[in-house]
Design a protein around this motif. Structure first.
Motif, short mmCIF file in Angstrom:
data_model
loop_
_atom_site.label_atom_id
_atom_site.label_comp_id
_atom_site.label_asym_id
_atom_site.label_seq_id
_atom_site.Cartn_x
_atom_site.Cartn_y
_atom_site.Cartn_z
N LEU A 28 0.88 -1.20 0.22
CA LEU A 28 -0.03 0.00 -0.14
C LEU A 28 0.77 1.17 -0.07
O LEU A 28 0.62 2.28 -0.05
CB LEU A 28 -0.95 0.13 1.24
CG LEU A 28 -2.22 -1.21 1.22
CD1 LEU A 28 -2.95 -0.77 2.48
CD2 LEU A 28 -3.21 -0.58 0.14
N ASP A 40 -1.67 8.04 -3.06
CA ASP A 40 -3.21 7.62 -2.93
C ASP A 40 -3.43 6.18 -2.20
O ASP A 40 -4.49 6.05 -1.56
CB ASP A 40 -3.58 7.55 -4.49
CG ASP A 40 -3.65 8.95 -5.26
OD1 ASP A 40 -3.44 10.04 -4.47
OD2 ASP A 40 -3.91 8.91 -6.39
N ASN A 41 -2.64 5.40 -2.40
CA ASN A 41 -2.91 4.21 -1.62
C ASN A 41 -2.37 4.19 -0.05
O ASN A 41 -2.95 3.65 0.76
CB ASN A 41 -2.09 3.06 -2.35
CG ASN A 41 -2.66 2.71 -3.70
OD1 ASN A 41 -4.14 2.73 -3.69
ND2 ASN A 41 -1.81 1.93 -4.28
N VAL A 77 -3.10 6.66 1.64
CA VAL A 77 -4.46 7.11 2.38
C VAL A 77 -5.07 5.82 3.01
O VAL A 77 -5.39 5.90 4.02
CB VAL A 77 -5.26 7.77 1.45
CG1 VAL A 77 -6.64 8.18 1.94
CG2 VAL A 77 -4.49 9.12 0.90
N TYR A 78 -4.98 4.75 2.20
CA TYR A 78 -5.67 3.48 2.85
C TYR A 78 -4.97 2.93 3.56
O TYR A 78 -5.59 2.15 4.57
CB TYR A 78 -5.85 2.62 1.55
CG TYR A 78 -6.99 3.08 0.60
CD1 TYR A 78 -8.21 3.49 0.90
CD2 TYR A 78 -6.52 3.38 -0.86
CE1 TYR A 78 -9.25 4.17 0.02
CE2 TYR A 78 -7.34 3.81 -1.85
CZ TYR A 78 -8.67 4.32 -1.38
OH TYR A 78 -9.40 4.93 -2.46
N GLN A 107 -5.75 4.65 6.97
CA GLN A 107 -7.01 4.11 7.29
C GLN A 107 -7.03 2.65 8.25
O GLN A 107 -7.80 2.50 9.09
CB GLN A 107 -8.11 4.21 6.29
CG GLN A 107 -8.23 5.64 5.90
CD GLN A 107 -9.18 5.92 4.63
OE1 GLN A 107 -9.60 4.80 4.16
NE2 GLN A 107 -9.45 7.14 4.08
N LEU A 108 -6.28 1.82 7.41
CA LEU A 108 -6.26 0.57 7.81
C LEU A 108 -5.58 0.22 9.24
O LEU A 108 -6.12 -0.17 10.13
CB LEU A 108 -5.31 -0.49 6.67
CG LEU A 108 -4.97 -1.81 7.19
CD1 LEU A 108 -6.09 -2.68 7.37
CD2 LEU A 108 -3.83 -2.21 6.21
N ALA A 112 -11.70 -3.08 7.89
CA ALA A 112 -10.92 -2.51 7.01
C ALA A 112 -9.89 -3.51 6.35
O ALA A 112 -9.89 -3.67 5.21
CB ALA A 112 -10.03 -1.64 7.59
N PHE A 151 -9.66 -5.26 2.17
CA PHE A 151 -8.28 -5.50 1.37
C PHE A 151 -7.72 -6.83 1.30
O PHE A 151 -6.82 -6.92 0.42
CB PHE A 151 -7.30 -4.75 2.04
CG PHE A 151 -7.32 -2.98 1.89
CD1 PHE A 151 -7.33 -2.46 0.73
CD2 PHE A 151 -7.84 -2.26 3.21
CE1 PHE A 151 -7.33 -0.91 0.63
CE2 PHE A 151 -8.09 -1.00 3.08
CZ PHE A 151 -7.65 -0.31 1.65
N TYR A 181 -6.84 -8.42 -2.33
CA TYR A 181 -5.91 -7.74 -3.04
C TYR A 181 -4.57 -8.28 -2.84
O TYR A 181 -3.61 -8.35 -3.45
CB TYR A 181 -5.84 -6.28 -2.74
CG TYR A 181 -6.94 -5.54 -3.47
CD1 TYR A 181 -7.33 -5.44 -4.87
CD2 TYR A 181 -8.22 -5.11 -2.59
CE1 TYR A 181 -8.16 -4.65 -5.23
CE2 TYR A 181 -9.12 -4.39 -2.94
CZ TYR A 181 -9.12 -4.14 -4.13
OH TYR A 181 -10.18 -3.46 -4.93
N PRO A 230 -8.65 11.17 7.43
CA PRO A 230 -9.83 10.04 7.47
C PRO A 230 -11.21 10.64 6.97
O PRO A 230 -11.44 11.83 7.07
CB PRO A 230 -9.76 9.51 8.65
CG PRO A 230 -9.17 10.67 9.58
CD PRO A 230 -8.03 11.29 8.96
N GLU A 231 -11.87 9.73 6.30
CA GLU A 231 -13.08 10.00 5.75
C GLU A 231 -14.23 10.33 6.87
O GLU A 231 -14.16 9.65 7.81
CB GLU A 231 -13.53 9.12 4.85
CG GLU A 231 -12.94 8.84 3.60
CD GLU A 231 -13.37 7.49 2.97
OE1 GLU A 231 -14.30 7.16 3.24
OE2 GLU A 231 -12.99 7.69 1.50
#
Length: 476
Positions: free
Chosen positions: A298, A303-304, A306-307, A310-311, A322, A326, A329, A475-476
């Motif tokens: 990640l 951009d990744n 970011v995840y 969050q993870l 979370a 994933f 993948y 975070p969102e």
């Protein structure tokens, strides 16, 4: 559905090299955009060291030049190892493939064992499959070593000469492609492992290379990255996060967050239930090495990342949701270890020098991701001792071939310090730092393409630094 369709207007197209055995096609990108092109192939020995080697077919797609005075063909070298040129051309870089035609024919080259050049079966070993038990780092490494040994027997039995799947053999495939195209020289354009292959070509066949454009460079002794440099990447990521007040408040200390999560998973792994394709429930014990492997995948691009943040925040809070998002993948829950012959062999053959391996092992003891960034390397080193290309291979390259190098400051796979070292023996390098960009940077700014075009025209590239926007890390 195949993306290579017979061209409706084939009769109106003229081959630049009439002797080539190529089929006119309409190449369709994932975006739906199309281009008239030619699909071709040529045969090479699978293992040039074996006089009785079987012949294999190397395929490519040629996008004809749009200029009346084309230069040497531009050969795209995909990363991985395991990526294909045609697969790359189908996706986000399709517009750049089209742009580069203003200089010469552009060849989406499928390296042996990939895309149009892939007749090597994937190996599904008998190792693993029960993901509900605790495993140590040593047990994970041992399982993969056993799988690699078992898969060698499988590929030998299938008539595949795995000794032929090396970067050195791929270099000779580039030479064979050049002859097939009727060209005196070629330009190499690549990224990541593709730069590794380009460096090997500069070392072995320098007189056949006109110039080189690379991004996210991987040197010939950099198949395994230094864990301390991964830690330095996380410090750069923290600095980028700190430029955004909301993100800084959410992630004030990324390294501490990750170490805390790793300690929690070592103490109490998360047992999660996943659903198989058939609807069966699969128990999966998510442990610290799984988090480190996931993190390794990640951090290539911001951009990744970011995840990633969050993870780890979710794991720190004890949530497994979370992770479930994933899992597909990175892992195949409930399935034994399976291996791709090309990517496994290429990395094993390029190997790592003893001095670098000692550094990796020492640094891994305290590094955030230990030695999982390039897993299963270096864990499987030595399983196939007959494939290693040796120290002379890892020593290069040197020379004065013109090289244009793009490096992203937030590349979490090939680090800026290593990229500078990778080109240290080359005396005609123009380097561009792309601030805030990650590993996959070619499409991050039109300034990158502009610099490439100037380089192809032998003009000063006029820039040493390009800045692109950061994603919103909050975070969102």
């Amino acid at each position: 559905m195949s993306l290579f369709k017979p061209a409706l207007a084939a009769a109106s197209l003229v081959l630049a090299t009439p002797a080539l055995a190529e089929e006119p096609i309409t190449f369709e990108a994932a975006s739906g955009e199309t281009a008239e092109a030619f699909q071709g192939a040529f045969a090479v020995p699978e293992n040039r060291a074996d006089p009785d080697s079987r012949m294999i077919e190397i395929g490519y797609v040629r996008f004809p030049a749009t200029t009346d005075n084309p230069g040497p063909p531009i050969v795209y070298l995909a990363g991985g190892p395991g990526g294909s040129g045609t697969g790359t051309a189908e996706r986000q870089r399709f517009p750049l493939f089209m742009e580069m035609r203003r200089h010469a024919d552009v060849i989406a080259f499928d390296q042996r064992g990939t895309g149009l050049s892939d007749d090597a079966p994937r190996c599904h070993s008998s190792i693993g499959g029960d993901d509900s038990q605790r495993v140590s780092d040593a047990e994970i490494a041992a399982a993969y070593r056993d799988a690699v040994a078992e898969c060698r027997e499988f590929w030998d039995g299938a008539g595949l000469d795995i000794r032929g799947y090396t970067t050195a053999e791929s270099v000779q495939d580039i030479s064979a492609l050049r002859r097939h195209l009727g060209a005196e020289t070629v330009t190499l354009w690549g990224i990541s492992y593709g730069s590794h292959l380009a460096f090997a070509a500069l070392d072995a066949i320098p007189d056949e290379i006109d110039r080189v454009i690379i991004a996210s460079a991987e040197g010939l002794d950099q198949t395994v990255k230094l864990p301390a440099r991964t830690d330095a990447y996380f410090a750069r990521l923290q600095a980028a996060v700190n430029t955004q007040p909301a993100a800084k408040a959410a992630y004030p200390d990324i390294a501490a967050l990750m170490r805390r999560v790793h300690e929690k998973l070592d103490s109490a792994p998360l047992l999660i239930e996943l659903e198989s394709g058939s609807g069966e429930t699969i128990p999966f014990l998510f442990q610290r090495p799984h988090a480190q492997m996931m993190a390794s995948g990640l951090i290539a691009d911001p951009d990744n990342a970011v995840y990633l943040l969050q993870l780890y925040a979710a794991l720190d809070a004890g949530s497994a949701e979370a992770v479930k998002a994933f899992m597909g993948y990175f892992f195949e829950p409930g399935e034994p270890i399976s291996l791709n012959p090309m990517s496994t062999a290429m990395d094993l053959a390029s190997g790592v020098s003893p001095a670098r391996l000692a550094q990796v092992r020492e640094q891994a003891e305290t590094a955030l991701l230990r030695d999982y960034l390039n897993f299963p390397m270096p864990h499987i080193l030595g399983v196939w001792p007959d494939i290693d290309l040796g120290e002379s291979f890892r020593a290069g390259p040197v020379g004065d071939t013109p090289v244009l190098l793009f490096s992203g400051t937030l590349d979490g796979r090939t680090y800026p310090e290593g990229q500078a070292e990778a080109v240290a023996g080359l005396t005609n390098v123009q380097a561009v730092t792309v601030v805030n960009a990650g590993h996959n940077l070619y499409m991050r700014s039109p300034e990158i393409a502009a610099a490439m075009h100037r380089f192809m025209r032998d003009e000063p590239i006029g820039v040493t630094e390009i800045t692109v926007d950061l994603p919103d890390f909050a975070p969102e």
